[in-house]
Write a protein that holds these residues in place. Structure first.
Motif, PDB file in Angstrom:
ATOM      1  N   ASP A   5      33.557  36.931  66.591  1.00  0.00           N
ATOM      2  CA  ASP A   5      33.982  38.428  66.585  1.00  0.00           C
ATOM      3  C   ASP A   5      34.798  38.536  65.617  1.00  0.00           C
ATOM      4  N   ASN A   6      35.425  37.367  64.555  1.00  0.00           N
ATOM      5  CA  ASN A   6      36.395  37.209  63.732  1.00  0.00           C
ATOM      6  C   ASN A   6      36.299  36.256  62.832  1.00  0.00           C
ATOM      7  N   SER A   7      37.276  35.952  61.771  1.00  0.00           N
ATOM      8  CA  SER A   7      36.493  34.837  60.431  1.00  0.00           C
ATOM      9  C   SER A   7      36.823  33.671  60.876  1.00  0.00           C
ATOM     10  N   LEU A   8      37.639  33.512  62.394  1.00  0.00           N
ATOM     11  CA  LEU A   8      38.462  32.252  62.796  1.00  0.00           C
ATOM     12  C   LEU A   8      36.251  31.813  62.919  1.00  0.00           C
ATOM     13  N   GLU A   9      36.029  32.257  64.036  1.00  0.00           N
ATOM     14  CA  GLU A   9      34.329  31.937  64.038  1.00  0.00           C
ATOM     15  C   GLU A   9      33.617  31.589  63.352  1.00  0.00           C
ATOM     16  N   ALA A  10      33.145  33.015  62.321  1.00  0.00           N
ATOM     17  CA  ALA A  10      32.662  32.850  61.396  1.00  0.00           C
ATOM     18  C   ALA A  10      32.650  30.992  60.593  1.00  0.00           C
ATOM     19  N   ARG A  27      42.221  24.757  58.547  1.00  0.00           N
ATOM     20  CA  ARG A  27      43.075  25.321  58.097  1.00  0.00           C
ATOM     21  C   ARG A  27      43.581  26.647  58.241  1.00  0.00           C
ATOM     22  N   ALA A  28      42.010  27.045  58.343  1.00  0.00           N
ATOM     23  CA  ALA A  28      42.061  28.674  59.630  1.00  0.00           C
ATOM     24  C   ALA A  28      42.672  28.260  60.695  1.00  0.00           C
ATOM     25  N   LEU A  29      41.900  27.763  61.671  1.00  0.00           N
ATOM     26  CA  LEU A  29      42.344  27.175  62.651  1.00  0.00           C
ATOM     27  C   LEU A  29      43.470  26.801  63.363  1.00  0.00           C
ATOM     28  N   LEU A  30      45.013  26.620  62.299  1.00  0.00           N
ATOM     29  CA  LEU A  30      46.228  26.147  62.423  1.00  0.00           C
ATOM     30  C   LEU A  30      46.836  27.228  62.351  1.00  0.00           C
ATOM     31  N   GLU A  31      46.714  28.806  62.000  1.00  0.00           N
ATOM     32  CA  GLU A  31      47.104  29.322  61.761  1.00  0.00           C
ATOM     33  C   GLU A  31      46.692  30.721  62.438  1.00  0.00           C
ATOM     34  N   ALA A  92      48.803  32.538  70.473  1.00  0.00           N
ATOM     35  CA  ALA A  92      49.574  32.446  69.813  1.00  0.00           C
ATOM     36  C   ALA A  92      48.843  31.527  68.927  1.00  0.00           C
ATOM     37  N   PRO A  93      49.468  31.485  67.705  1.00  0.00           N
ATOM     38  CA  PRO A  93      48.840  30.957  66.653  1.00  0.00           C
ATOM     39  C   PRO A  93      48.576  29.268  67.494  1.00  0.00           C
ATOM     40  N   ALA A  94      47.146  28.582  66.725  1.00  0.00           N
ATOM     41  CA  ALA A  94      47.043  27.266  67.603  1.00  0.00           C
ATOM     42  C   ALA A  94      47.564  26.274  67.060  1.00  0.00           C
ATOM     43  N   ARG A  95      48.523  26.281  65.604  1.00  0.00           N
ATOM     44  CA  ARG A  95      49.725  25.690  65.621  1.00  0.00           C
ATOM     45  C   ARG A  95      50.779  25.762  66.577  1.00  0.00           C
ATOM     46  N   ASN A  96      51.011  27.069  66.897  1.00  0.00           N
ATOM     47  CA  ASN A  96      51.959  26.535  67.991  1.00  0.00           C
ATOM     48  C   ASN A  96      51.226  26.487  69.250  1.00  0.00           C
ATOM     49  N   LEU A  97      50.444  26.128  69.996  1.00  0.00           N
ATOM     50  CA  LEU A  97      50.231  25.714  71.096  1.00  0.00           C
ATOM     51  C   LEU A  97      49.857  24.262  71.045  1.00  0.00           C
TER      52      LEU A  97
END
Length: 142
Positions: A5-10, A27-31, A92-97
């Motif tokens: 559904d998005n670049s993170l999932e890809a 790296r992408a997950l954190l943001e 929220a950004p994963a880093r924040n959660l």
């Protein structure tokens, strides 16, 4: 068949096939914005709302193999695949959660074809940035 559904999932899907992509995924997950279910939140499930400072948060959990996990989702579509009725959630950004919910086990996209458990120990390595050195060391051994 899973359609990202998005670049993170890809990236998540690609990392499952190619370990060399795992650092890019992390790296992408954190943001990236991810979502957790907050069933007792006083909010319309369809309306955005900001958290108040020091607000207590009740996040939905699931039990699996003797551990408590926080279902987390990489897109709103993954939420609707998981729960059929509208549910309040926090995005929220994963880093924040990860920072807000320390020592928690996260389970990205449970029940999806593209899912990833993130035990608290892995989240801690990710937040400290040390996971990248560990991945590089593991790569050099293969």
């Amino acid at each position: 068949m899973f359609e990202p559904d998005n670049s993170l999932e890809a990236l998540m899907q690609a990392a499952g096939r190619d370990p060399a992509i795992v650092p890019r995924f992390y790296r992408a997950l954190l943001e990236a914005e991810i979502y957790v279910l907050t069933p007792e939140a006083a909010v319309d499930p369809e309306q955005p709302r900001s958290l108040a400072r020091q607000e207590k948060l009740n996040v939905a959990t699931v039990e699996f193999q003797g551990l408590t996990w926080l279902p987390a989702f990489t897109s709103k579509k993954r939420i609707s695949d998981y729960v059929k009725a509208p549910e309040a959630c926090l995005g929220a950004p994963a880093r924040n959660l990860f920072a807000m919910l320390p020592d928690a086990n996260f389970w990205l996209n449970p029940l999806s074809e593209c899912q990833k458990p993130l035990p608290a120990s892995e989240v801690a390595l990710l937040m400290q940035g040390t996971i990248f050195a560990k991945l590089q060391t593991a790569d050099s051994r293969t």
